[in-house]
Design an enzyme around this catalytic site. Structure first.
Site, PDB file in Angstrom:
ATOM      1  N   CYS A 112      86.763  47.828  13.922  1.00 16.03           N
ATOM      2  CA  CYS A 112      87.381  49.358  13.890  1.00 16.03           C
ATOM      3  C   CYS A 112      88.638  49.451  12.889  1.00 16.03           C
ATOM      4  O   CYS A 112      89.213  50.646  12.632  1.00 16.03           O
ATOM      5  CB  CYS A 112      88.060  49.519  15.186  1.00 16.03           C
ATOM      6  N   HIS A 252      93.196  55.027  15.915  1.00 18.97           N
ATOM      7  CA  HIS A 252      91.868  54.434  16.323  1.00 18.97           C
ATOM      8  C   HIS A 252      91.535  55.020  17.491  1.00 18.97           C
ATOM      9  O   HIS A 252      92.262  54.942  18.522  1.00 18.97           O
ATOM     10  CB  HIS A 252      91.473  53.022  16.025  1.00 18.97           C
ATOM     11  N   ASN A 282      83.828  56.104  20.875  1.00 17.03           N
ATOM     12  CA  ASN A 282      84.350  55.170  19.822  1.00 17.03           C
ATOM     13  C   ASN A 282      83.437  54.853  18.572  1.00 17.03           C
ATOM     14  O   ASN A 282      82.443  54.383  18.629  1.00 17.03           O
ATOM     15  CB  ASN A 282      84.607  53.777  20.475  1.00 17.03           C
TER      16      ASN A 282
HETATM   17  N1  ACO Z   1      79.593  52.828  35.060  1.00 13.43           N
HETATM   18  C1  ACO Z   1      79.894  52.569  36.090  1.00 13.43           C
HETATM   19  N2  ACO Z   1      80.430  51.407  36.576  1.00 13.43           N
HETATM   20  C2  ACO Z   1      80.857  50.519  35.574  1.00 13.43           C
HETATM   21  C3  ACO Z   1      80.525  50.787  34.425  1.00 13.43           C
HETATM   22  C4  ACO Z   1      79.827  52.112  33.993  1.00 13.43           C
HETATM   23  N3  ACO Z   1      79.531  52.267  32.553  1.00 13.43           N
HETATM   24  N4  ACO Z   1      80.903  49.789  33.491  1.00 13.43           N
HETATM   25  C5  ACO Z   1      81.502  48.771  34.431  1.00 13.43           C
HETATM   26  N5  ACO Z   1      81.320  49.341  35.635  1.00 13.43           N
HETATM   27  C6  ACO Z   1      81.894  48.679  36.835  1.00 13.43           C
HETATM   28  C7  ACO Z   1      81.888  47.141  36.689  1.00 13.43           C
HETATM   29  O1  ACO Z   1      80.612  46.554  36.926  1.00 13.43           O
HETATM   30  C8  ACO Z   1      82.926  46.815  37.906  1.00 13.43           C
HETATM   31  O2  ACO Z   1      82.417  46.990  39.119  1.00 13.43           O
HETATM   32  P1  ACO Z   1      82.794  45.826  40.372  1.00 13.43           P
HETATM   33  O3  ACO Z   1      84.134  46.124  40.672  1.00 13.43           O
HETATM   34  O4  ACO Z   1      81.568  46.068  41.259  1.00 13.43           O
HETATM   35  O5  ACO Z   1      82.599  44.322  39.623  1.00 13.43           O
HETATM   36  C9  ACO Z   1      83.855  48.074  37.877  1.00 13.43           C
HETATM   37  O6  ACO Z   1      83.000  49.129  37.165  1.00 13.43           O
HETATM   38  C10 ACO Z   1      85.153  47.898  37.164  1.00 13.43           C
HETATM   39  O7  ACO Z   1      84.689  47.278  36.004  1.00 13.43           O
HETATM   40  P2  ACO Z   1      85.787  46.953  34.933  1.00 13.43           P
HETATM   41  O8  ACO Z   1      85.339  46.323  33.720  1.00 13.43           O
HETATM   42  O9  ACO Z   1      86.961  46.174  35.416  1.00 13.43           O
HETATM   43  O10 ACO Z   1      86.590  48.347  34.739  1.00 13.43           O
HETATM   44  P3  ACO Z   1      87.835  48.670  33.789  1.00 13.43           P
HETATM   45  O11 ACO Z   1      88.620  49.580  34.492  1.00 13.43           O
HETATM   46  O12 ACO Z   1      88.498  47.745  33.078  1.00 13.43           O
HETATM   47  O13 ACO Z   1      87.307  49.745  32.684  1.00 13.43           O
HETATM   48  C11 ACO Z   1      86.732  49.826  30.416  1.00 13.43           C
HETATM   49  C12 ACO Z   1      86.311  49.168  31.744  1.00 13.43           C
HETATM   50  C13 ACO Z   1      86.561  51.138  30.450  1.00 13.43           C
HETATM   51  C14 ACO Z   1      85.673  49.014  29.423  1.00 13.43           C
HETATM   52  C15 ACO Z   1      88.088  49.040  30.069  1.00 13.43           C
HETATM   53  O14 ACO Z   1      88.097  47.709  30.344  1.00 13.43           O
HETATM   54  C16 ACO Z   1      88.506  49.056  28.634  1.00 13.43           C
HETATM   55  O15 ACO Z   1      88.848  50.406  28.020  1.00 13.43           O
HETATM   56  N6  ACO Z   1      88.378  48.223  27.807  1.00 13.43           N
HETATM   57  C17 ACO Z   1      88.602  48.208  26.329  1.00 13.43           C
HETATM   58  C18 ACO Z   1      87.447  48.091  25.680  1.00 13.43           C
HETATM   59  C19 ACO Z   1      87.020  49.052  24.472  1.00 13.43           C
HETATM   60  O16 ACO Z   1      87.597  49.947  24.244  1.00 13.43           O
HETATM   61  N7  ACO Z   1      86.210  48.262  23.531  1.00 13.43           N
HETATM   62  C20 ACO Z   1      85.744  49.074  22.329  1.00 13.43           C
HETATM   63  C21 ACO Z   1      86.020  48.162  21.208  1.00 13.43           C
HETATM   64  S1  ACO Z   1      87.393  47.481  20.963  1.00 13.43           S
HETATM   65  C22 ACO Z   1      88.311  48.596  20.240  1.00 13.43           C
HETATM   66  O17 ACO Z   1      87.836  49.809  19.820  1.00 13.43           O
HETATM   67  C23 ACO Z   1      89.820  48.682  20.245  1.00 13.43           C
END
Ligand code: ACO
Length: 326
Positions: A112, A252, A282
């Site tokens: 990124c 970003h 993204n």
């Molecule tokens: N739809 C529905 N449920 C989902 C999904 C989905 N797409 N994805 C995960 N879940 C579920 C999980 O299985 C979990 O279920 P459980 O509680 O029964 O186990 C629950 O939702 C919570 O999952 P978490 O991963 O803890 O969710 P979180 O609140 O952390 O959100 C997210 C996930 C949005 C990915 C967050 O962690 C985040 O924003 N991380 C940054 C990742 C990112 O942006 N990566 C991009 C590349 S790096 C960059 O560009 C900076």
């Protein structure tokens, strides 16, 4: 005297994929994606929309705005991790597409941060060869690199390209004011993508499920906010500027929650920040130059202002650039 952006361009695939469409692909919901990420739609590349084709189209727009001929380009850099080929570089394909016959071209793999680090390289090149014009592109088709059965990742990413033409300015005010970057390879395993399996048995990497994005979302969230905040405050320390001097921030676009947390910590008013993640998802290296494009025309030509770009991605890689524009 310094390096300025002479023109910007963008290109997005025509196909829009909504969260509702994703509901039919993986076990997810529009409501979950919106509340967790702010993303509503993303673009998905189709026929004629490979990474280099999107990149070339964005480049043509930027050259047109800059009123620079492709043959004037001396350096052509594409920040990407999703070219359709490992070699030759995406940048060489773009060179051929647009007719930048005098350029030397290479790809830059900083995930990124690919565009941001490319901008830094371009700035340094222009400062040592003030007659030269440089083309920096961020382009991705990560739809070809996500596992469409993995709801943790496939909902986040989108395809697109953005470009900027750089050149020298004698004006002492308008220029890239400063940069501040950092990488932390110790955290590589929180966000990665395998290569094709090795043909040399001694160099085989275990548990290689193919070239898919694999990530620890929660950990990335924490590191992303902290690293971008540090990049910005480090840059302020270097340049003697502060958040109050910034008129426009182009971050970003990872997701809304990361951005909201960052804006809260910086105490920067939301109206100063370019946000487009809801429309494109993204787009990795493309997200900042897509932000330039979306921000065009917001100010009267000649309005002096300070803009800051900031990014974080796999590596981990992070950084920020301050520019005086107008
Ligand atoms: N739809 C529905 N449920 C989902 C999904 C989905 N797409 N994805 C995960 N879940 C579920 C999980 O299985 C979990 O279920 P459980 O509680 O029964 O186990 C629950 O939702 C919570 O999952 P978490 O991963 O803890 O969710 P979180 O609140 O952390 O959100 C997210 C996930 C949005 C990915 C967050 O962690 C985040 O924003 N991380 C940054 C990742 C990112 O942006 N990566 C991009 C590349 S790096 C960059 O560009 C900076």
């Amino acid at each position: 005297m310094g390096t300025i952006i002479l023109g910007t361009g963008s290109c997005l695939p025509s196909r829009v994929m909504s969260n509702v469409e994703l509901e039919s692909i993986v076990d997810t919901s529009d409501e979950w994606i919106r509340t967790r990420t702010g993303i509503e739609n993303r673009r998905i590349g189709g026929t004629g929309e490979k990474t280099y084709q999107l990149a070339a189209s964005a480049a043509r727009n930027a050259l047109e705005m800059a009123q620079v001929d492709a043959e004037e380009i001396k350096l052509l850099v594409v920040g990407t991790v999703s070219s359709h080929m490992l070699m030759p570089s995406c940048a060489c394909y773009v060179q051929n597409e647009i007719g930048a016959a005098s350029a030397f071209a290479y790809d830059l793999n900083a995930a990124c941060c690919g565009f941001l680090y490319g901008l830094d390289a371009g700035d340094r090149y222009v400062r040592t060869d003030t007659q030269s014009k440089v083309l920096i592109i961020g382009a991705e088709t990560l739809s070809s690199r996500v596992n469409w059965q993995d709801r943790n990742t496939c909902i986040l990413f989108g395809d697109g390209a953005g470009a900027a033409v750089l050149g020298h300015s004698d004006n002492s005010e308008r220029k890239i004011i400063g940069t501040n970057h950092r990488s932390d390879g110790g955290l590589w395993d929180l966000l990665y993508m395998h290569n094709a399996p090795s043909q040399n048995p001694d160099l085989l990497v275990e548990d290689n499920p193919g070239a898919h994005i694999i990530m620890e979302g929660r950990e990335i969230f924490k590191h992303a906010v902290k690293a971008m905040e540090e990049a910005i405050f480090g840059l302020f320390k270097k340049t003697g500027l502060s958040i109050d001097d910034v008129d426009v921030m182009i971050p970003h676009q990872a997701n809304f929650r990361i951005l909201n947390k960052l804006l809260e910590r910086l105490e920067i008013p939301r109206e100063k920040v370019v946000l487009n993640v809801m429309h494109y998802g993204n787009t990795s290296a493309a997200s900042i130059p897509l932000g330039y494009w979306d921000n065009r025309g917001k100010f009267e030509p000649g309005t002096s202002r300070i803009e800051i770009d900031v990014a974080f991605g796999a590596g981990f890689a992070s950084g920020a650039i301050l520019r005086r524009v107008g």
